[in-house]
Design an enzyme around this catalytic site. Structure first.
Site, PDB file in Angstrom:
ATOM      1  N   SER A  91       0.826  -1.214   0.000  1.00  0.00           N
ATOM      2  CA  SER A  91       0.000   0.000   0.000  1.00  0.00           C
ATOM      3  C   SER A  91       0.861   1.266   0.000  1.00  0.00           C
ATOM      4  CB  SER A  91      -0.912   0.005   1.226  1.00  0.00           C
ATOM      5  OG  SER A  91      -1.700  -1.165   1.248  1.00  0.00           O
TER       6      SER A  91
HETATM    7  N1  SAM Z   1      -0.449  -5.217   4.163  1.00  0.00           N
HETATM    8  C1  SAM Z   1       0.217  -5.421   2.904  1.00  0.00           C
HETATM    9  C2  SAM Z   1       1.567  -4.787   2.836  1.00  0.00           C
HETATM   10  O1  SAM Z   1       1.963  -4.089   3.785  1.00  0.00           O
HETATM   11  O2  SAM Z   1       2.247  -5.019   1.839  1.00  0.00           O
HETATM   12  C3  SAM Z   1      -0.603  -4.994   1.719  1.00  0.00           C
HETATM   13  C4  SAM Z   1      -1.574  -6.011   1.403  1.00  0.00           C
HETATM   14  S1  SAM Z   1      -2.210  -6.144  -0.211  1.00  0.00           S
HETATM   15  C5  SAM Z   1      -2.956  -4.583  -0.489  1.00  0.00           C
HETATM   16  C6  SAM Z   1      -3.572  -7.234   0.209  1.00  0.00           C
HETATM   17  C7  SAM Z   1      -3.150  -8.632   0.594  1.00  0.00           C
HETATM   18  O3  SAM Z   1      -4.285  -9.288   1.145  1.00  0.00           O
HETATM   19  C8  SAM Z   1      -2.681  -9.476  -0.577  1.00  0.00           C
HETATM   20  O4  SAM Z   1      -1.414  -9.987  -0.316  1.00  0.00           O
HETATM   21  C9  SAM Z   1      -3.737 -10.573  -0.664  1.00  0.00           C
HETATM   22  O5  SAM Z   1      -3.249 -11.811  -1.120  1.00  0.00           O
HETATM   23  C10 SAM Z   1      -4.201 -10.643   0.786  1.00  0.00           C
HETATM   24  N2  SAM Z   1      -5.504 -11.277   1.002  1.00  0.00           N
HETATM   25  C11 SAM Z   1      -6.652 -11.134   0.278  1.00  0.00           C
HETATM   26  N3  SAM Z   1      -7.629 -11.891   0.822  1.00  0.00           N
HETATM   27  C12 SAM Z   1      -7.089 -12.505   1.926  1.00  0.00           C
HETATM   28  C13 SAM Z   1      -7.593 -13.417   2.906  1.00  0.00           C
HETATM   29  N4  SAM Z   1      -8.845 -13.856   2.881  1.00  0.00           N
HETATM   30  N5  SAM Z   1      -6.756 -13.831   3.878  1.00  0.00           N
HETATM   31  C14 SAM Z   1      -5.476 -13.403   3.929  1.00  0.00           C
HETATM   32  N6  SAM Z   1      -4.937 -12.567   3.022  1.00  0.00           N
HETATM   33  C15 SAM Z   1      -5.738 -12.120   2.034  1.00  0.00           C
END
Ligand code: SAM
Length: 218
Positions: free
Chosen positions: A66
């Protein structure tokens, strides 16, 4: 400190001044954490020089790290204390978890994409974040065995707030989550006390999809 580390430290300081403090983030714990965490080490080598820019970046698997400001805004909204235990859903690059880990006692973070989970764990180990516990699973179900949490942060966009996450919040607990359709969401802050649940809307945002049993279908 070597020349490269100094260069990134300078870029980090500029990021915090120009993108974080100047836009109204005031929590000294959040500012200190963002001055400290080496964001460039959470992206690929090719993107390191862009790591302190005012935008999200790709991290592979069609996912993103992000934008720095949204990391700061969400972290501040969690109102963290040093003894807190925090659950993050969506480990991604690991950067957000590291920022929180600088402030609190322990961070539990869940990722549903195996390669990202492995990569983030390796970064946490190399930077010696011993207070980050990682898990590969569907975060929409939370982490019952470690609940209740003082704060929960969801870093992917949900269609609705999963009830199960609210049930895993301690009294006095805070939940921050983007909620909306697949293109745009509102950042919601929820606070749980003995009188019930209180919600505030922190404004528009745009996240990748939260995919899982209590999120979007694949
Ligand atoms: N917090 C992260 C960072 O600092 O880089 C950014 C996260 S990215 C915007 C969103 C993440 O959420 C992705 O890696 C995606 O695979 C994960 N995600 C989506 N649905 C999910 C779920 N049900 N459980 C765990 N992770 C999930």
């Amino acid at each position: 400190m070597d020349k490269t580390a100094l260069k990134y430290e300078r870029m980090r300081k500029e990021m915090v001044e120009n993108q974080i403090i100047s836009r109204g983030i005031t929590d000294p714990k959040v500012i200190a954490a963002m001055l400290k965490v080496p964001r460039h080490l959470f992206v690929s080598d090719a993107l390191m020089d862009q790591a302190y820019g005012d935008f999200p970046l790709p991290i592979g698997e069609q996912q993103t790290i992000s934008q720095p400001y949204i990391v700061a805004e969400m972290t501040q909204a969690l109102n963290l204390n040093e003894e807190d235990r925090v659950l993050e859903i969506g480990t991604g690059s690991g950067y957000q978890a590291a920022v929180i880990a600088e402030i609190v006692y322990r961070v539990y973070t869940i990722e549903r994409i195996h390669s990202l989970y492995i990569r983030a764990r390796a970064i946490f180990d190399s930077l010696q974040y011993h207070n980050i516990v990682t898990r590969y699973s569907d975060g929409t179900l939370g982490w019952a065995a470690e609940s209740p949490f003082d704060a929960i942060i969801v870093t992917a966009g949900a269609p609705v707030i999963p009830d199960i996450l609210i049930s895993q919040l301690a009294k006095g607990g805070r939940l921050v989550i983007p909620v909306g359709n697949q293109n745009t969401q509102e950042l919601i802050r929820l606070y749980r006390d003995e009188k019930g649940i209180h919600q505030t809307n922190l404004g528009g945002c745009r996240f990748v999809k939260l995919i899982g049993e209590q999120g979007w279908k694949e």
